[in-house]
Design a protein around this motif. Structure first.
Motif, PDB file in Angstrom:
ATOM      1  N   ALA A   1       0.837  -1.208   0.000  1.00  0.00           N
ATOM      2  CA  ALA A   1       0.000   0.000   0.000  1.00  0.00           C
ATOM      3  C   ALA A   1       0.868   1.253   0.000  1.00  0.00           C
ATOM      4  O   ALA A   1       0.539   2.251  -0.665  1.00  0.00           O
TER       5      ALA A   1
ATOM      6  N   LEU B   1       2.134   2.614  -3.443  1.00  0.00           N
ATOM      7  CA  LEU B   1       1.208   3.275  -4.366  1.00  0.00           C
ATOM      8  C   LEU B   1       0.827   4.654  -3.845  1.00  0.00           C
ATOM      9  O   LEU B   1       0.686   4.862  -2.639  1.00  0.00           O
TER      10      LEU B   1
ATOM     11  N   PRO C   1      -3.519   4.001  -2.953  1.00  0.00           N
ATOM     12  CA  PRO C   1      -3.881   2.579  -2.918  1.00  0.00           C
ATOM     13  C   PRO C   1      -5.385   2.385  -2.711  1.00  0.00           C
ATOM     14  O   PRO C   1      -6.024   3.133  -1.967  1.00  0.00           O
ATOM     15  N   THR C   2      -5.930   1.392  -3.382  1.00  0.00           N
ATOM     16  CA  THR C   2      -7.327   1.010  -3.193  1.00  0.00           C
ATOM     17  C   THR C   2      -7.376  -0.170  -2.217  1.00  0.00           C
ATOM     18  O   THR C   2      -6.363  -0.552  -1.635  1.00  0.00           O
TER      19      THR C   2
ATOM     20  N   ILE D   1      -7.321  -3.794  -0.696  1.00  0.00           N
ATOM     21  CA  ILE D   1      -6.598  -5.029  -1.036  1.00  0.00           C
ATOM     22  C   ILE D   1      -7.600  -6.163  -1.158  1.00  0.00           C
ATOM     23  O   ILE D   1      -8.404  -6.412  -0.250  1.00  0.00           O
TER      24      ILE D   1
ATOM     25  N   PHE E   1      -4.800  -5.256  -5.656  1.00  0.00           N
ATOM     26  CA  PHE E   1      -5.701  -4.198  -5.220  1.00  0.00           C
ATOM     27  C   PHE E   1      -6.954  -4.180  -6.086  1.00  0.00           C
ATOM     28  O   PHE E   1      -6.960  -4.723  -7.196  1.00  0.00           O
TER      29      PHE E   1
ATOM     30  N   ASP F   1      -4.678  -3.757 -10.126  1.00  0.00           N
ATOM     31  CA  ASP F   1      -3.251  -3.452  -9.947  1.00  0.00           C
ATOM     32  C   ASP F   1      -2.650  -4.418  -8.929  1.00  0.00           C
ATOM     33  O   ASP F   1      -3.279  -4.744  -7.911  1.00  0.00           O
TER      34      ASP F   1
END
Length: 221
Positions: free
Chosen positions: A112, A115, A118-119, A121, A147, A151
């Motif tokens: 995380a 990035l 981050p979105t 997980i 993610f 990604d």
């Protein structure tokens, strides 16, 4: 006349045989060059590198080392060390003691942090150096953190280093590259008999076409 007819028939058959790979080469090549490479690699998704502020006293890991580098991982600094036999590990820069390999909770945090935005997980997987995922292309033990949106960040399970960032576009690009070189299994072998054979047939068909062109023009006149 007979020899020209034979050449024309041969050219037609060669064109049919070589036409399929030529279509694949053109289609895959067009798709790849139409995609901005930074977008494929996900360059804009990476978090900017934070500045390194080294402690006043650094202590290197004991023993013979082939390479040594200081790296930020989350909120701390670690040594990334490589032994002469190629084995990698991480160590504390203050004490010099080796640190434990990366466990899943830390892998989630490090992925995380790699990035910029981050979105959520969705999945975390662990792979070995002997059987790495196809889209990793590295013979290293690794954590794969996927993610939302597709990604995926791959982390070295021994050192915590980011090995690769793979986007959905990268995987499509990779598949097109495998189609382009006619190697969908490893997607790395660009010199194999099938590719060489079809390329030779396409070259022969082109040469025959160039030979027959003036003959056909002369015949029409």
């Amino acid at each position: 006349m007979r020899s020209r007819h034979i050449l024309q028939r041969l050219h037609v058959w060669l064109a049919w045989v070589a036409g399929v790979p030529l279509l694949f080469w053109t289609l895959s090549g067009l798709w790849m060059v139409a995609r901005p490479i930074d977008e494929v690699r996900g360059t804009g998704l990476r978090a900017p590198l934070a500045p390194l502020v080294a402690p006043a006293a650094l202590r290197t890991p004991p023993g013979s080392l082939k390479a040594l580098a200081l790296e930020r991982q989350g909120d701390r600094l670690v040594w990334i060390a490589v032994r002469p036999d190629g084995a990698s590990f991480r160590a504390d820069p203050v004490s010099g003691r080796g640190l434990a390999p990366v466990a899943e909770p830390e892998a989630r945090l490090l992925a995380a942090a790699a990035l910029a935005k981050p979105t959520a997980i969705e999945r975390v997987t662990r792979s070995t150096a002997e059987q790495p995922p196809l889209d990793l292309r590295r013979a290293r033990p690794a954590w794969g953190v996927m993610f939302a949106g597709g990604d995926r960040v791959y982390l070295d399970a021994d050192t915590g280093q980011v090995l690769a960032l793979r986007t959905e576009q990268w995987r499509a690009f990779d598949w097109m590259w495998g189609l382009h070189i006619m190697d969908l299994s490893s997607r790395e072998n660009s010199s194999h008999p099938v590719l060489i054979g079809f390329a030779a047939l396409a070259l022969l068909a082109t040469i025959l076409g160039l030979v027959l062109l003036p003959l056909s023009s002369r015949r029409r006149r």
